[in-house]
Design an enzyme around this catalytic site. Structure first.
Site, short mmCIF file in Angstrom:
data_model
loop_
_atom_site.label_atom_id
_atom_site.label_comp_id
_atom_site.label_asym_id
_atom_site.label_seq_id
_atom_site.Cartn_x
_atom_site.Cartn_y
_atom_site.Cartn_z
N LYS A 49 0.81 -1.21 0.00
CA LYS A 49 0.00 0.00 0.00
C LYS A 49 0.85 1.28 0.00
CE LYS A 49 -3.49 -2.72 -0.09
NZ LYS A 49 -2.94 -4.03 0.29
N TYR A 263 -12.23 -14.88 2.98
CA TYR A 263 -11.24 -13.82 3.24
C TYR A 263 -10.75 -13.89 4.69
CZ TYR A 263 -9.14 -9.27 3.98
OH TYR A 263 -8.26 -8.28 4.30
N TYR A 289 -3.04 -12.58 2.61
CA TYR A 289 -2.75 -12.27 1.20
C TYR A 289 -1.55 -13.06 0.66
CZ TYR A 289 -5.78 -8.19 1.84
OH TYR A 289 -6.84 -7.36 2.09
C1 LIG Z 1 -3.71 -5.27 0.07
C2 LIG Z 1 -2.76 -6.40 -0.02
C3 LIG Z 1 -2.69 -7.19 -1.19
C4 LIG Z 1 -3.60 -7.03 -2.36
O1 LIG Z 1 -3.39 -5.87 -3.09
P1 LIG Z 1 -4.64 -5.18 -3.82
O2 LIG Z 1 -4.07 -4.01 -4.48
O3 LIG Z 1 -5.61 -4.86 -2.73
O4 LIG Z 1 -5.21 -6.18 -4.76
C5 LIG Z 1 -1.75 -8.19 -1.23
N1 LIG Z 1 -0.94 -8.44 -0.19
C6 LIG Z 1 -0.99 -7.72 0.95
C7 LIG Z 1 -0.07 -8.08 2.05
C8 LIG Z 1 -1.90 -6.67 1.08
O5 LIG Z 1 -1.95 -5.97 2.20
#
Ligand SMILES: *Cc1c(COP(=O)(O)O)cnc(C)c1O
Length: 333
Positions: A49, A263, A289
């Site tokens: 991010k 999720y 993720y």
């Molecule tokens: C937010 C996030 C993602 C996914 O990215 P997006 O842009 O939301 O698709 C992947 N890995 C981590 C660790 C994240 O925090």
């Protein structure tokens, strides 16, 4: 694609390293796996991010915002990086959390990312699972404006055409690294959630005619919904950077077979992959993720989806702070 046209504030440690994973590659018997260390972007323990926030927060500054408002799950990495960015730039931060995970444990609601949000002094509100999160963000913005603040609203995951610029830039960055070191990249793989990462990457890859296929491993929505979401944002982002028409629907590929029960709910494969990478390469991934994406990549390698001589680049999107929120749910044995 000239990204210097867009306002940007420096928040991330860039370029992030691109490193080989020799012990993992050997363990799997090929292909050659490399990692792009976007877990090392630096801000508040790092993650993907931060690249998006370089463009989003620059716009907030330009609009003279006094407070940024964003949303996510309780263990949102995006919320944590936004809270850190707000501190660094002298703005307040308001977070709206969706109680997306049922029957959360004590560490989930107190530790990991949400603990860091509190350290950064962010104000936290919670709404029920399934709430209209955009409406919730707007309501908070209206309330803040009434109090004389100037709110800047950032969508969940920082995923709009402004945030996606961060991943257009990331694609350029690893292609430059590959060109300098003579590395032929055959596939790029990463976790896809709110879509900004995949949308930005595909615009960067297609807009430069790289010919490199991109695979997002889904963590939330089913394949058709996820791909449509990414495609829509990629088309907007391409137009925004002056590369309209470069992304086609068939360029967007998401594999959503590794979500498990939903999720943020741990899977066996994620847990195994997480331990494997820790013990073979010393790397930490996250349960929501990057760990699920890793599990997907390892399974696809086992199913011979890639050529043994291929070079795979896995984008490590970060999130290891979230491990502490799952300390009671992950097996370490
Ligand atoms: C937010 C996030 C993602 C996914 O990215 P997006 O842009 O939301 O698709 C992947 N890995 C981590 C660790 C994240 O925090």
């Amino acid at each position: 694609m000239l990204l210097s046209r867009f306002p940007r504030v420096s928040l991330a440690h860039l370029p992030t390293p691109l490193e080989p994973l020799p012990r993992l590659s050997k363990h799997l018997g090929g292909p050659n796996i490399f990692v792009k260390r976007d877990d090392c972007t630096g801000l508040g323990t790092g993650g993907n991010k931060t690249r998006k926030l370089e463009f989003l927060m620059a716009e907030a500054l330009q609009k003279k915002a006094t407070v940024v408002v964003t949303q996510g799950a309780v263990q949102s990495n995006h919320a944590r990086q936004t809270a850190a960015a707000a501190c660094k730039l002298g703005m307040k931060c308001e977070l709206v959390f969706e109680k997306r995970v049922d029957r959360p444990s004590e560490p989930y609601v107190k530790s990991g990312n949400v603990f860091l949000d509190r350290i950064y002094g962010a104000r936290i509100r919670e709404v029920e699972k399934g709430s209209d999160m955009n409406a919730a963000l707007e309501a908070v913005a209206v309330e803040l404006a009434k109090k004389g603040e100037l709110p800047y609203v950032i969508p969940g995951g920082g995923s709009n055409k402004v945030g996606a610029l961060g991943y257009v830039d990331c694609a350029h960055e690893f292609m430059t690294q590959a060109n300098r070191t003579g590395l032929r990249i055959d596939h790029v793989i990463h976790a896809t959630g709110s879509a900004g990462t995949q949308a930005g990457l595909i615009v960067g890859l297609k807009g430069t005619n790289s010919g490199i296929p991109l695979l997002g491993i889904g963590v939330n929505a089913p394949k058709d919904i996820q791909e449509e979401r990414v495609f829509k944002l990629a088309v907007e982002t391409a137009a925004y950077v002056g590369a309209a028409g470069t992304v086609e629907r068939r360029d967007i590929v998401a594999d959503c077979n590794y979500i498990g029960d939903g999720y943020g709910i741990p899977t066996e494969g994620m847990n195994e992959a997480l331990l494997l990478l820790a013990r073979l390469e010393g790397l930490l991934f996250d349960p929501v993720y990057s760990g699920k994406a890793l599990a997907g990549m390892i399974d696809l390698v086992a199913k011979r989806q890639f050529n043994k001589k291929d070079n795979l680049l896995f984008i490590h999107t970060g999130g290891s702070a979230g491990l502490f929120g799952y300390s009671d749910r992950l097996k370490t044995g």
